[in-house]
Design a protein around this motif. Structure first.
Motif, PDB file in Angstrom:
ATOM      1  N   LYS A 228       0.896  -1.153   0.000  1.00  0.00           N
ATOM      2  CA  LYS A 228       0.000   0.000   0.000  1.00  0.00           C
ATOM      3  C   LYS A 228       0.936   1.204   0.000  1.00  0.00           C
ATOM      4  O   LYS A 228       1.698   1.407   0.940  1.00  0.00           O
TER       5      LYS A 228
ATOM      6  N   ASN B 196      -1.544   5.133   0.390  1.00  0.00           N
ATOM      7  CA  ASN B 196      -2.949   4.690   0.474  1.00  0.00           C
ATOM      8  C   ASN B 196      -3.500   4.099  -0.816  1.00  0.00           C
ATOM      9  O   ASN B 196      -4.711   3.989  -0.966  1.00  0.00           O
TER      10      ASN B 196
ATOM     11  N   SER C  23       2.702  -0.949   4.489  1.00  0.00           N
ATOM     12  CA  SER C  23       2.166   0.325   4.036  1.00  0.00           C
ATOM     13  C   SER C  23       3.323   1.319   3.981  1.00  0.00           C
ATOM     14  O   SER C  23       4.023   1.521   4.975  1.00  0.00           O
TER      15      SER C  23
ATOM     16  N   CYS D 177       4.610   5.243   2.993  1.00  0.00           N
ATOM     17  CA  CYS D 177       4.239   6.636   2.723  1.00  0.00           C
ATOM     18  C   CYS D 177       5.493   7.357   2.262  1.00  0.00           C
ATOM     19  O   CYS D 177       6.529   7.315   2.930  1.00  0.00           O
TER      20      CYS D 177
END
Length: 168
Positions: A20, A23, A84, A86
């Motif tokens: 991910k 998002n 995840s 970012c």
């Protein structure tokens, strides 16, 4: 990095990589030892994260993995599977994140090459400590090198970002 005669005889096994990123779910097929920085920049065309020292000492390639700051040049595909991520591209919503605004307003950059990693380090700090001391700020930035600014503008930017986020 050329291939030797032994490499040519070995089949390349690809990892089904599920991530991910900012998002958005991504599924890729890569060699298990492909670096996260290369996945981001070459396969996903997300070039905000920078390549510099390539040995985890400068922080230019810093991203968040499961809400923790990591150097993407040191993370291999097999280590980031089902996580995840970012990146600098993912911290802003409609407008710039307050940390990005503060860096722009306070001159927390010069050439800008280290800035994405710096901003990611500052975000990791503020996410865990909304009102850090001067020493805590310096400690949080200790993994990020800047060869241009002398750090005064960076520290000033961090202080302003903290004030903006905490609405002091």
């Amino acid at each position: 990095m050329g291939m030797n005669k032994y490499d040519q005889d070995q089949p390349i096994h690809l990892l089904e990589l599920n991530l991910k990123i900012n998002n958005m779910k991504k599924q890729l097929h890569v060699a298990p030892t492909t670096r996260l920085i290369d996945i981001l920049r070459e396969q996903l065309k997300m070039t905000g994260t920078k390549i510099s020292c390539e040995i985890g000492r400068c922080g230019a390639c810093a991203v968040h993995m499961d809400h923790k700051l990591v150097n993407s040049c040191l993370m291999m595909a097999y280590q980031v599977n089902n996580t995840s991520i970012c990146t600098i591209e993912g911290i802003a919503d409609v407008e710039l994140h307050p940390i990005q605004k503060a860096f722009l307003e306070e001159g927390g950059y010069q050439c800008g090459y280290c800035t994405p990693g710096m901003i990611m380090a500052v975000k990791a700090l503020i996410d865990t400590n909304s009102n850090p001391t001067e020493d805590e700020i310096k400690e949080a930035l200790s993994g990020n090198l800047c060869r241009c600014t002398g750090y005064t503008g960076i520290i000033r930017s961090v202080r302003k970002a903290i004030a903006m986020i905490n609405k002091i």
